[in-house]
Write a protein that holds these residues in place. Structure first.
Motif, PDB file in Angstrom:
ATOM      1  N   PRO A 154      57.143  56.948 -82.804  1.00 17.65           N
ATOM      2  CA  PRO A 154      57.142  55.827 -83.741  1.00 17.65           C
ATOM      3  C   PRO A 154      55.730  55.298 -83.956  1.00 17.65           C
ATOM      4  O   PRO A 154      54.891  55.314 -83.060  1.00 17.65           O
ATOM      5  N   VAL A 155      55.468  54.838 -85.161  1.00 19.27           N
ATOM      6  CA  VAL A 155      54.151  54.344 -85.508  1.00 19.27           C
ATOM      7  C   VAL A 155      53.971  52.929 -84.949  1.00 19.27           C
ATOM      8  O   VAL A 155      54.784  52.046 -85.232  1.00 19.27           O
ATOM      9  N   PRO A 156      52.930  52.676 -84.152  1.00 21.99           N
ATOM     10  CA  PRO A 156      52.689  51.314 -83.668  1.00 21.99           C
ATOM     11  C   PRO A 156      52.409  50.376 -84.843  1.00 21.99           C
ATOM     12  O   PRO A 156      51.754  50.759 -85.816  1.00 21.99           O
ATOM     13  N   ASP A 157      52.908  49.143 -84.749  1.00 20.48           N
ATOM     14  CA  ASP A 157      52.676  48.165 -85.795  1.00 20.48           C
ATOM     15  C   ASP A 157      52.214  46.857 -85.160  1.00 20.48           C
ATOM     16  O   ASP A 157      51.944  46.784 -83.953  1.00 20.48           O
ATOM     17  N   LEU A 158      52.103  45.812 -85.980  1.00 19.12           N
ATOM     18  CA  LEU A 158      51.575  44.537 -85.483  1.00 19.12           C
ATOM     19  C   LEU A 158      52.482  43.905 -84.440  1.00 19.12           C
ATOM     20  O   LEU A 158      52.006  43.123 -83.610  1.00 19.12           O
ATOM     21  N   ASP A 159      53.777  44.230 -84.480  1.00 12.84           N
ATOM     22  CA  ASP A 159      54.696  43.644 -83.501  1.00 12.84           C
ATOM     23  C   ASP A 159      54.411  44.125 -82.082  1.00 12.84           C
ATOM     24  O   ASP A 159      54.839  43.477 -81.111  1.00 12.84           O
ATOM     25  N   ARG A 160      53.684  45.225 -81.963  1.00 10.13           N
ATOM     26  CA  ARG A 160      53.401  45.771 -80.635  1.00 10.13           C
ATOM     27  C   ARG A 160      52.060  45.308 -80.078  1.00 10.13           C
ATOM     28  O   ARG A 160      51.649  45.750 -79.010  1.00 10.13           O
ATOM     29  N   LEU A 161      51.348  44.445 -80.808  1.00 11.80           N
ATOM     30  CA  LEU A 161      50.095  43.920 -80.280  1.00 11.80           C
ATOM     31  C   LEU A 161      50.318  43.093 -79.013  1.00 11.80           C
ATOM     32  O   LEU A 161      49.441  43.045 -78.141  1.00 11.80           O
ATOM     33  N   ASP A 162      51.474  42.451 -78.918  1.00 11.42           N
ATOM     34  CA  ASP A 162      51.778  41.691 -77.697  1.00 11.42           C
ATOM     35  C   ASP A 162      51.792  42.601 -76.468  1.00 11.42           C
ATOM     36  O   ASP A 162      51.374  42.181 -75.372  1.00 11.42           O
ATOM     37  N   LEU A 163      52.272  43.830 -76.640  1.00 13.45           N
ATOM     38  CA  LEU A 163      52.296  44.766 -75.515  1.00 13.45           C
ATOM     39  C   LEU A 163      50.875  45.115 -75.072  1.00 13.45           C
ATOM     40  O   LEU A 163      50.610  45.258 -73.868  1.00 13.45           O
ATOM     41  N   LEU A 164      49.960  45.244 -76.050  1.00 14.82           N
ATOM     42  CA  LEU A 164      48.562  45.490 -75.687  1.00 14.82           C
ATOM     43  C   LEU A 164      48.008  44.331 -74.865  1.00 14.82           C
ATOM     44  O   LEU A 164      47.278  44.542 -73.889  1.00 14.82           O
ATOM     45  N   ALA A 165      48.329  43.108 -75.276  1.00 19.78           N
ATOM     46  CA  ALA A 165      47.841  41.941 -74.541  1.00 19.78           C
ATOM     47  C   ALA A 165      48.397  41.919 -73.125  1.00 19.78           C
ATOM     48  O   ALA A 165      47.681  41.597 -72.168  1.00 19.78           O
ATOM     49  N   GLU A 166      49.666  42.282 -72.971  1.00 20.86           N
ATOM     50  CA  GLU A 166      50.264  42.303 -71.642  1.00 20.86           C
ATOM     51  C   GLU A 166      49.623  43.382 -70.763  1.00 20.86           C
ATOM     52  O   GLU A 166      49.344  43.144 -69.579  1.00 20.86           O
ATOM     53  N   GLU A 167      49.383  44.551 -71.337  1.00 22.73           N
ATOM     54  CA  GLU A 167      48.735  45.616 -70.564  1.00 22.73           C
ATOM     55  C   GLU A 167      47.318  45.210 -70.154  1.00 22.73           C
ATOM     56  O   GLU A 167      46.887  45.474 -69.027  1.00 22.73           O
ATOM     57  N   ALA A 168      46.576  44.564 -71.059  1.00 23.35           N
ATOM     58  CA  ALA A 168      45.229  44.117 -70.727  1.00 23.35           C
ATOM     59  C   ALA A 168      45.260  43.057 -69.640  1.00 23.35           C
ATOM     60  O   ALA A 168      44.393  43.016 -68.760  1.00 23.35           O
ATOM     61  N   HIS A 169      46.270  42.181 -69.674  1.00 22.06           N
ATOM     62  CA  HIS A 169      46.377  41.135 -68.643  1.00 22.06           C
ATOM     63  C   HIS A 169      46.577  41.758 -67.268  1.00 22.06           C
ATOM     64  O   HIS A 169      45.987  41.299 -66.276  1.00 22.06           O
ATOM     65  N   ARG A 170      47.371  42.815 -67.217  1.00 26.86           N
ATOM     66  CA  ARG A 170      47.575  43.493 -65.932  1.00 26.86           C
ATOM     67  C   ARG A 170      46.289  44.152 -65.438  1.00 26.86           C
ATOM     68  O   ARG A 170      46.108  44.372 -64.237  1.00 26.86           O
ATOM     69  N   ALA A 171      45.377  44.469 -66.369  1.00 25.65           N
ATOM     70  CA  ALA A 171      44.104  45.089 -65.997  1.00 25.65           C
ATOM     71  C   ALA A 171      43.004  44.073 -65.730  1.00 25.65           C
ATOM     72  O   ALA A 171      41.866  44.454 -65.467  1.00 25.65           O
ATOM     73  N   GLY A 172      43.329  42.783 -65.831  1.00 23.80           N
ATOM     74  CA  GLY A 172      42.340  41.761 -65.504  1.00 23.80           C
ATOM     75  C   GLY A 172      41.707  41.074 -66.693  1.00 23.80           C
ATOM     76  O   GLY A 172      40.740  40.317 -66.527  1.00 23.80           O
ATOM     77  N   VAL A 173      42.200  41.306 -67.906  1.00 21.40           N
ATOM     78  CA  VAL A 173      41.647  40.664 -69.100  1.00 21.40           C
ATOM     79  C   VAL A 173      42.692  39.711 -69.665  1.00 21.40           C
ATOM     80  O   VAL A 173      43.790  40.120 -70.036  1.00 21.40           O
ATOM     81  N   ASP A 174      42.341  38.446 -69.740  1.00 20.14           N
ATOM     82  CA  ASP A 174      43.235  37.428 -70.286  1.00 20.14           C
ATOM     83  C   ASP A 174      43.033  37.393 -71.799  1.00 20.14           C
ATOM     84  O   ASP A 174      42.004  36.934 -72.292  1.00 20.14           O
ATOM     85  N   VAL A 175      44.005  37.886 -72.554  1.00 22.12           N
ATOM     86  CA  VAL A 175      43.888  38.022 -74.005  1.00 22.12           C
ATOM     87  C   VAL A 175      44.583  36.864 -74.701  1.00 22.12           C
ATOM     88  O   VAL A 175      45.763  36.581 -74.449  1.00 22.12           O
ATOM     89  N   GLU A 176      43.841  36.197 -75.576  1.00 20.85           N
ATOM     90  CA  GLU A 176      44.408  35.169 -76.449  1.00 20.85           C
ATOM     91  C   GLU A 176      44.619  35.802 -77.824  1.00 20.85           C
ATOM     92  O   GLU A 176      43.660  36.086 -78.544  1.00 20.85           O
ATOM     93  N   LEU A 177      45.859  36.048 -78.182  1.00 21.12           N
ATOM     94  CA  LEU A 177      46.193  36.801 -79.384  1.00 21.12           C
ATOM     95  C   LEU A 177      46.680  35.873 -80.477  1.00 21.12           C
ATOM     96  O   LEU A 177      47.592  35.058 -80.261  1.00 21.12           O
ATOM     97  N   THR A 178      46.073  35.991 -81.666  1.00 24.15           N
ATOM     98  CA  THR A 178      46.488  35.218 -82.835  1.00 24.15           C
ATOM     99  C   THR A 178      46.655  36.181 -84.001  1.00 24.15           C
ATOM    100  O   THR A 178      45.716  36.880 -84.374  1.00 24.15           O
TER     101      THR A 178
END
Length: 384
Positions: free
Chosen positions: A252-276
């Motif tokens: 499936p093609v990633p879309d904007l709805d999956r940006l939250d998953l990127l933020a969650e993965e980055a948080h687990r790696a030590g980066v606190d992402v503020e997504l707007t």
């Protein structure tokens, strides 16, 4: 070469030029043990020769061959007048730049002319015109001049070869990274095109089935086919000439709805992402995919080069353009380098390729207040 570094190098050349000029003025005023001056010509001529020896060095990076000719002529004249007391340092500085900046077809003949002229002038000056040395001593001084000029030229030639090799390797890596990125884009486009063609096939079947019984539904199906076809053709034009490799994993093609998953993965790696995210309805799948991949690459760079840290991701997809901004606060002081450099790898080139494919713009670099920033602008026209 960066302008700031160029200014520093030109300043060093100017300092060397002034030092050589002052040194040769001093040589023109030297006296022998018996109190008689070594150089017996007019002092103004000694100053003129000193200026001709030293001052051209200040512009050796702009006109290396011309500087070598001028310096060599002045040094040969000084040797015949018994002025110099050093092994042709100015000629060595000029010969280094000739070997470094000029191609071999010009630098090699220049060396072939320079060495016999310099050594011959030194030998004649030392052993014939003003015989302060015997033949053996004159040969030794000429050999020292040969070593200085030849060594400087050889160093410059070696540095030029290494830089050329490094540049070729960088070009190969850049081309390889570009090819790999195009292949990734082609695989992703395959998903979009296959989805659109599937939809067209289904709607074409519906239109053919209900064409006589329900013309309104048939016209609606044809309208969907038209819109879907235009979208697929636009995507194919953007990637014209890019071929898809066989056996690529599809999904499936990633879309904007999956940006939250990127933020969650980055948080687990030590980066606190503020997504707007502010996006209008109806963005094309290809556009959403491009936004997703750009954000993914940028966050990956933050995790790789700055974690643990904070990161702000802003996506605004509305008329007249799509704006994507990713900024981070940089690594903690304990692992912060002296100068924050561009991240390595192919992430930046991949983001630039995606932005250029849509006719957009891409900027990336360190922030004055610390950290790193990526800014992408994509035209919204044609993506709705």
């Amino acid at each position: 070469m960066k302008p700031r570094r160029q200014r520093h190098l030109h300043a060093l050349d100017l300092g060397a030029a002034l030092a050589l000029t002052a040194m040769y003025i001093g040589f023109a005023r030297l006296t022998a043990d018996d109190g008689q001056p070594v150089y017996t010509g007019p002092f103004w001529l000694g100053c003129l020769i000193a200026a001709m020896v030293g001052l051209p060095v200040a512009v050796r990076r702009r006109w290396p061959l011309a500087v070598l000719v001028a310096v060599l002529a002045a040094l040969a004249t000084a040797s015949l007048l018994d002025i110099p007391r050093e092994p042709y340092a100015a000629a060595g500085l000029a010969a280094y730049l000739v070997a470094l900046a000029e191609p071999a077809r010009r630098s090699v003949p220049a060396l072939a002319v320079t060495l016999p002229v310099a050594c011959g002038a030194v030998y004649i000056g030392e052993a014939v015109v003003t015989p302060a040395e015997d033949s053996r001593g004159a040969v030794g001084v000429a050999g020292l001049v040969l070593l200085v000029i030849g060594g400087a030229w050889g160093t410059g030639f070696t540095v030029r070869g290494r830089r050329a090799g490094t540049a070729r390797e960088q070009r190969r890596r850049s081309e390889r990274a570009l090819d790999e990125e195009r292949l990734r884009i082609a695989r992703e486009l395959h998903d979009i095109v296959s989805h659109n063609l599937s939809l067209i096939a289904v709607k074409a079947g519906v239109a053919g089935h209900v064409a006589e019984a329900d013309p309104r539904e048939a016209r609606a199906a044809l309208k969907v086919i038209e819109e879907t076809s235009r979208s697929a053709l636009a995507e194919m034009r953007r990637t014209l000439g890019v071929l898809r490799t066989e056996g690529a994993p599809l999904g499936p093609v990633p879309d904007l709805d999956r940006l939250d998953l990127l933020a969650e993965e980055a948080h687990r790696a030590g980066v606190d992402v503020e997504l707007t995210v502010h996006a209008v309805e109806g963005l094309a799948e290809g556009t959403q995919l491009t936004i997703y991949r750009i954000v993914q690459e940028a966050i990956t760079n933050v995790v790789r080069h700055a974690a643990p840290t904070r990161c702000r991701v802003t996506v605004e997809a509305d008329a007249p353009e799509i704006r994507i901004d990713i900024t981070d606060e940089g690594p903690p002081p304990a692992r912060r380098p002296a100068a924050h450099k561009l991240p390595g790898g192919h992430g930046l080139s991949g983001m630039r390729e995606r932005a250029m494919m849509y006719g957009g713009s891409f900027e990336a670099g360190p922030r004055p207040e610390g950290g790193f920033a990526v800014s992408v602008r994509l035209p919204a026209e044609g993506n709705q």
